[in-house]
Design a protein around this motif. Structure first.
Motif, short mmCIF file in Angstrom:
data_model
loop_
_atom_site.label_atom_id
_atom_site.label_comp_id
_atom_site.label_asym_id
_atom_site.label_seq_id
_atom_site.Cartn_x
_atom_site.Cartn_y
_atom_site.Cartn_z
N ARG A 25 0.86 -1.18 0.00
CA ARG A 25 0.00 0.00 0.00
C ARG A 25 0.89 1.24 0.00
N LEU A 26 0.75 2.08 -1.02
CA LEU A 26 1.55 3.30 -1.15
C LEU A 26 0.62 4.50 -1.13
N MET A 27 0.89 5.41 -0.23
CA MET A 27 0.15 6.67 -0.14
C MET A 27 1.15 7.80 -0.36
N ARG A 28 0.63 8.96 -0.75
CA ARG A 28 1.50 10.11 -0.95
C ARG A 28 0.98 11.29 -0.14
N VAL A 29 1.93 12.04 0.44
CA VAL A 29 1.63 13.26 1.18
C VAL A 29 2.44 14.36 0.53
N ASN A 30 1.78 15.40 0.04
CA ASN A 30 2.47 16.51 -0.60
C ASN A 30 2.92 17.51 0.45
N ASN A 31 4.17 17.96 0.32
CA ASN A 31 4.73 18.91 1.27
C ASN A 31 5.22 20.17 0.56
N ASP A 32 4.40 20.70 -0.35
CA ASP A 32 4.74 21.93 -1.08
C ASP A 32 4.30 23.18 -0.33
N THR A 33 3.36 23.06 0.58
CA THR A 33 2.82 24.24 1.28
C THR A 33 3.29 24.21 2.73
N ALA A 34 2.47 24.67 3.62
CA ALA A 34 2.83 24.69 5.04
C ALA A 34 3.06 23.26 5.53
N PRO A 35 4.20 23.00 6.17
CA PRO A 35 4.49 21.64 6.62
C PRO A 35 3.47 21.12 7.64
N GLU A 36 2.78 22.00 8.32
CA GLU A 36 1.75 21.58 9.28
C GLU A 36 0.63 20.80 8.59
N ILE A 37 0.34 21.15 7.35
CA ILE A 37 -0.71 20.46 6.59
C ILE A 37 -0.28 19.03 6.28
N ALA A 38 0.94 18.87 5.80
CA ALA A 38 1.45 17.53 5.49
C ALA A 38 1.62 16.70 6.76
N ALA A 39 2.08 17.33 7.85
CA ALA A 39 2.24 16.61 9.12
C ALA A 39 0.89 16.11 9.63
N ALA A 40 -0.16 16.93 9.48
CA ALA A 40 -1.50 16.52 9.90
C ALA A 40 -1.98 15.33 9.07
N ALA A 41 -1.68 15.34 7.78
CA ALA A 41 -2.07 14.21 6.92
C ALA A 41 -1.34 12.94 7.34
N LEU A 42 -0.07 13.06 7.67
CA LEU A 42 0.71 11.91 8.12
C LEU A 42 0.18 11.40 9.46
N LEU A 43 -0.17 12.28 10.36
CA LEU A 43 -0.72 11.87 11.65
C LEU A 43 -2.07 11.17 11.46
N ASP A 44 -2.87 11.65 10.52
CA ASP A 44 -4.14 10.96 10.22
C ASP A 44 -3.90 9.53 9.76
N ILE A 45 -2.88 9.32 8.95
CA ILE A 45 -2.54 7.98 8.48
C ILE A 45 -2.15 7.10 9.67
N ALA A 46 -1.33 7.64 10.57
CA ALA A 46 -0.89 6.88 11.75
C ALA A 46 -2.09 6.54 12.65
N ARG A 47 -2.95 7.51 12.88
CA ARG A 47 -4.12 7.28 13.74
C ARG A 47 -5.06 6.23 13.14
N ALA A 48 -5.16 6.19 11.83
CA ALA A 48 -6.02 5.20 11.18
C ALA A 48 -5.51 3.78 11.44
N LYS A 49 -4.20 3.64 11.64
CA LYS A 49 -3.60 2.33 11.93
C LYS A 49 -4.04 1.79 13.29
N LEU A 50 -4.44 2.69 14.18
CA LEU A 50 -4.83 2.29 15.53
C LEU A 50 -6.27 1.84 15.61
N ALA A 51 -7.05 2.18 14.60
CA ALA A 51 -8.48 1.87 14.62
C ALA A 51 -8.76 0.39 14.47
#
Length: 189
Positions: free
Chosen positions: A163-189
């Motif tokens: 499974r390959l997902m992509r997170v774009n980090n062209d804008t504010a890094p907080e946006i990409a970090a939030a997307a990465l954290l969402d991916i991690a949190r989904a693993k706990l469900a």
């Protein structure tokens, strides 16, 4: 149900040098809630991290010694350096944590072979922005930057059923970090 050893809760983060992986991991850590079981594994590396990344510096001899003792769950070479992720990774996965590691695109196949249920996440960045970031950090000379930029645009092998997902980090890094954290949190469900 998947066993912890298969990497069900493992996020294998990768992206070109300068794509902002270390920044995203720092930001992600700062947004974890209390006892939330999301961990970022540190890397062992045969150069000084300079405090800009979550890595433990080892000499070549110490790296080889630890490798011979079986201290690494994952290890690879890149740009003349040795990188490793410690065997504590397996203990953390067994405890039910979602674990993020800062990996290598070139090592994805080997990581997937050991942890077939991992989720690979590629951090993507516009090539022009990537060039400015590499120049700004002052770690490489112009020739090394050109080599890294060339490598950044090359395709890399993705194992079948990975499974390959992509997170774009062209804008504010907080946006990409939030997307990465969402991916991690989904693993706990």
């Amino acid at each position: 149900m998947n066993t912890p050893a298969d990497g069900t809760r493992l996020i294998y983060l990768m992206g070109a040098s300068g794509s902002g992986k270390d920044t995203l991991l720092r930001l992600l850590r700062s947004h974890l809630r209390g006892d939330e079981p999301v961990l970022v594994a540190h890397r062992y590396i045969t150069r000084d991290s300079g405090g800009s990344e979550d890595a433990l510096s080892l000499t070549d001899d110490e790296f080889v010694r630890r490798d011979a003792l079986g201290c690494f769950a994952l290890r690879w070479r890149s740009h003349g350096l040795r990188y490793g992720i410690g065997i504590e990774l397996d203990a953390w996965l067994s405890c039910g944590a979602a674990v993020i590691i800062n990996g290598s695109r070139a090592h994805l196949e080997q990581a997937h072979a050991r942890y077939p249920a991992l989720t690979a996440v590629e951090v993507t960045v516009d090539p022009g922005l990537l060039a400015r970031r590499l120049a700004g950090r002052g770690r490489e000379n112009a020739e090394q930057i050109a080599q890294r930029l060339s490598r950044a645009t090359q395709a890399f092998p993705v194992p079948q059923r990975c499974r390959l997902m992509r997170v774009n980090n062209d804008t504010a890094p907080e946006i990409a970090a939030a997307a990465l954290l969402d991916i991690a949190r989904a693993k706990l469900a």
